[in-house]
Design a protein around this motif. Structure first.
Motif, PDB file in Angstrom:
ATOM      1  N   PRO A  20      -0.271  83.945 -11.830  1.00 34.91           N
ATOM      2  CA  PRO A  20      -0.459  83.825 -13.288  1.00 34.91           C
ATOM      3  C   PRO A  20      -1.106  82.494 -13.660  1.00 34.91           C
ATOM      4  CG  PRO A  20       1.778  84.461 -12.759  1.00 34.91           C
ATOM      5  CD  PRO A  20       1.124  84.090 -11.477  1.00 34.91           C
ATOM      6  N   TYR A  21      -1.734  82.466 -14.847  1.00 31.24           N
ATOM      7  CA  TYR A  21      -2.397  81.257 -15.324  1.00 31.24           C
ATOM      8  C   TYR A  21      -1.424  80.091 -15.369  1.00 31.24           C
ATOM      9  CZ  TYR A  21      -5.393  78.281 -18.213  1.00 31.24           C
ATOM     10  OH  TYR A  21      -6.153  77.249 -18.683  1.00 31.24           O
ATOM     11  N   LEU A  22      -1.857  78.945 -14.866  1.00 30.79           N
ATOM     12  CA  LEU A  22      -1.072  77.715 -14.818  1.00 30.79           C
ATOM     13  C   LEU A  22       0.167  77.817 -13.929  1.00 30.79           C
ATOM     14  CD1 LEU A  22      -1.270  76.287 -18.434  1.00 30.79           C
ATOM     15  CD2 LEU A  22      -2.105  75.193 -16.375  1.00 30.79           C
ATOM     16  N   TYR A  23       0.206  78.811 -13.041  1.00 28.92           N
ATOM     17  CA  TYR A  23       1.342  78.895 -12.111  1.00 28.92           C
ATOM     18  C   TYR A  23       1.299  77.700 -11.168  1.00 28.92           C
ATOM     19  CZ  TYR A  23       4.847  81.032  -9.170  1.00 28.92           C
ATOM     20  OH  TYR A  23       6.002  81.293  -8.483  1.00 28.92           O
ATOM     21  N   ASP A  24       2.487  77.191 -10.845  1.00 30.62           N
ATOM     22  CA  ASP A  24       2.570  75.999 -10.003  1.00 30.62           C
ATOM     23  C   ASP A  24       2.345  76.406  -8.542  1.00 30.62           C
ATOM     24  OD1 ASP A  24       3.089  73.576  -8.885  1.00 30.62           O
ATOM     25  OD2 ASP A  24       4.890  73.202 -10.066  1.00 30.62           O
ATOM     26  N   PHE A  25       1.088  76.221  -8.060  1.00 28.02           N
ATOM     27  CA  PHE A  25       0.767  76.713  -6.711  1.00 28.02           C
ATOM     28  C   PHE A  25       0.763  75.605  -5.662  1.00 28.02           C
ATOM     29  CE2 PHE A  25      -3.174  75.720  -8.904  1.00 28.02           C
ATOM     30  CZ  PHE A  25      -3.826  74.912  -7.990  1.00 28.02           C
ATOM     31  N   LEU A  26       0.960  74.341  -6.089  1.00 28.88           N
ATOM     32  CA  LEU A  26       0.947  73.235  -5.122  1.00 28.88           C
ATOM     33  C   LEU A  26       2.337  73.080  -4.508  1.00 28.88           C
ATOM     34  CD1 LEU A  26      -1.197  70.607  -7.039  1.00 28.88           C
ATOM     35  CD2 LEU A  26      -1.869  71.969  -5.068  1.00 28.88           C
ATOM     36  N   PRO A  27       2.420  72.402  -3.343  1.00 35.28           N
ATOM     37  CA  PRO A  27       3.748  72.160  -2.740  1.00 35.28           C
ATOM     38  C   PRO A  27       4.634  71.368  -3.703  1.00 35.28           C
ATOM     39  CG  PRO A  27       1.955  71.320  -1.346  1.00 35.28           C
ATOM     40  CD  PRO A  27       1.313  71.919  -2.530  1.00 35.28           C
TER      41      PRO A  27
ATOM     42  N   ALA B 253      -7.375  77.814 -11.259  1.00 38.26           N
ATOM     43  CA  ALA B 253      -7.205  77.801  -9.806  1.00 38.26           C
ATOM     44  C   ALA B 253      -6.041  78.693  -9.395  1.00 38.26           C
ATOM     45  CB  ALA B 253      -6.982  76.367  -9.327  1.00 38.26           C
ATOM     46  N   ALA B 254      -5.006  78.735 -10.247  1.00 35.15           N
ATOM     47  CA  ALA B 254      -3.877  79.627  -9.938  1.00 35.15           C
ATOM     48  C   ALA B 254      -4.319  81.082 -10.027  1.00 35.15           C
ATOM     49  CB  ALA B 254      -2.727  79.355 -10.913  1.00 35.15           C
ATOM     50  N   ILE B 255      -5.142  81.387 -11.042  1.00 33.88           N
ATOM     51  CA  ILE B 255      -5.619  82.768 -11.189  1.00 33.88           C
ATOM     52  C   ILE B 255      -6.453  83.173  -9.980  1.00 33.88           C
ATOM     53  CG2 ILE B 255      -7.219  84.229 -12.499  1.00 33.88           C
ATOM     54  CD1 ILE B 255      -6.183  83.144 -14.996  1.00 33.88           C
ATOM     55  N   ALA B 256      -7.269  82.231  -9.479  1.00 36.91           N
ATOM     56  CA  ALA B 256      -8.124  82.531  -8.332  1.00 36.91           C
ATOM     57  C   ALA B 256      -7.310  82.944  -7.117  1.00 36.91           C
ATOM     58  CB  ALA B 256      -8.988  81.308  -8.010  1.00 36.91           C
ATOM     59  N   GLN B 257      -6.044  82.476  -7.066  1.00 37.65           N
ATOM     60  CA  GLN B 257      -5.185  82.859  -5.934  1.00 37.65           C
ATOM     61  C   GLN B 257      -4.330  84.078  -6.256  1.00 37.65           C
ATOM     62  OE1 GLN B 257      -3.082  79.342  -4.427  1.00 37.65           O
ATOM     63  NE2 GLN B 257      -4.549  78.139  -5.619  1.00 37.65           N
ATOM     64  N   GLY B 258      -4.654  84.745  -7.346  1.00 33.79           N
ATOM     65  CA  GLY B 258      -3.895  85.938  -7.705  1.00 33.79           C
ATOM     66  C   GLY B 258      -2.563  85.633  -8.359  1.00 33.79           C
TER      67      GLY B 258
END
Lengths: 266, 114
Positions: free
Chosen positions: A202-209, A195-200
């Motif tokens: 890195p893999y497993l990047y913490d994209f949640l608040p 899901a992080a990759i889908a947002q451009g």
């Protein structure tokens, strides 16, 4: 190879290993003076970056999350491999060349579970489940996390079995559902990374608040989420593993009893 | 005294390896393997220790407190659970060996084929 030859070979190999050990340990920094910069860099920035006060969890599920995906799938494969190994065996039991010692076991009574164990185990089941759940959802806060919580959660199921409620244990252990839970836990971890990759990112990047208060239950974004998913996977895997082994004891018990018609282990 | 943790590691490895080599029972052999593996936890935690450091959890202490290395702790943590699952897999192989050949002695098992 005879045992004596084997021991000699072992002695030679161990001498070599001991030499390598001594050499390697001579080059280590003294106890308590670890010079590795990696851990120190993480310690300096982790809380500010992730809002997780449990830095070990932050390492597990964020900084080295990719490693943990690998570990997770070792666990998944081990549990799956185990059911494969034991399932194939079930088909083979009829033609097994070795018969268990039926005569020795005949006429023995199964001991009843003592009421002290039953009461203690049933009393502990609820609190154990709560503690496991709590551990799996507090990785970001304190020394807990999905791995520990999952094992404790699985223990709650074992306690039901220990209480002598093996039939209840079977009902609590719908294999299909556990398989799905295990796969969802393992797959969910990998999916959070994707899901992080889908947002451009890195893999497993913490994209949640990340939340506002460091160490709060709602803080740290994907670290808390992944820990929870790991907890589900570990709990399901361990209930499956122990269930498989208990099935084996039932299988043997059934055969020593002369293939009774209980149909439990089929 | 700084060398004691590493001597403990070497001792655990040696005891476990000796058990594996001399074992006459597959279950015992698997347990010896766990002993060898547990030496890595002592090594990891021993290597990562920092004199006077606290556990790397900053819920109720200052984030600037001196702490031990969190990376080795994370490695040991995941490994404990994975080891338990792998042990279960090895145990199930031992169960299968016993059912097929009627023995758990590695020396006798070596004489069987297939």
């Amino acid at each position: 190879m005879r045992p004596r030859q084997r021991l000699w070979l072992f002695a030679i190999a161990v001498a070599g290993l001991a030499a390598c050990y001594a050499w390697a340990f001579a080059g280590l920094p003294g106890f308590g003076r670890y010079p590795g910069p990696y851990g120190q860099v993480i310690l300096k920035d982790a809380v500010a970056q992730t809002n997780a006060t449990g830095v070990v969890s932050a390492v597990n599920f964020y900084y080295r999350g990719f490693d943990t995906v690998g570990e997770e799938f070792i666990l998944f494969t081990a549990a799956a491999g185990m059911s494969v190994v034991l399932r194939r065996l079930r088909g083979e039991t009829e033609q097994s060349p070795v018969q268990p010692p039926v005569e020795a076991a005949r006429g023995r009574d199964l001991p009843q579970t003592s009421s002290a164990i039953r009461v203690a185990a049933l009393l502990l089941t609820g609190p154990t489940a709560v503690i496991g759940w709590w551990l799996a959802t507090h990785a970001q806060t304190n020394p807990s996390g999905g791995f520990q919580g999952g094992v404790v959660l699985a223990t709650a199921f074992m306690l039901v079995y220990l209480a002598g409620e093996s039939l209840t244990f079977r009902r609590l252990r719908p294999v299909a559902l556990l398989d799905v839970a295990e796969a969802m836990g393992a797959g969910g971890f990998a999916a959070v990374g994707l899901a992080a990759i889908a947002q451009g990112l890195p893999y497993l990047y913490d994209f949640l608040p990340l939340g506002k208060v460091p160490g709060a239950v709602t803080s740290s974004g994907t670290i808390a989420l992944i820990s929870f998913l790991v907890g589900i996977e570990v709990a399901a895997a361990f209930v499956l593993i122990v269930g498989e082994l208990l099935d084996q004891t039932l299988l043997v018990g059934q055969r020593t009893a002369g293939g009774g018609p209980s149909g439990e282990a089929g | 005294m700084a060398i004691v943790p590493f001597l403990v590691v070497a001792w655990i490895v040696a005891v476990g390896l000796y058990g594996i080599v001399t074992s006459r029972d597959l279950i015992h052999q698997v347990v010896c393997l766990i002993v060898v593996q547990s030496s890595t936890y002592v090594l990891l935690l021993g290597v990562g220790y920092v004199t006077g450091g606290v556990a790397p959890y900053f819920f109720d202490i200052s984030v600037h407190a001196k702490a031990v290395d969190p990376v080795v702790q994370a490695l040991a943590l995941t490994d404990v659970v994975v080891e338990a699952a792998v042990t279960a897999l090895l145990m199930s192989l031992a169960v299968q060996a016993h059912k097929r050949f009627g023995t758990l002695d590695p020396h006798e098992l070596a004489e069987f084929k297939g």
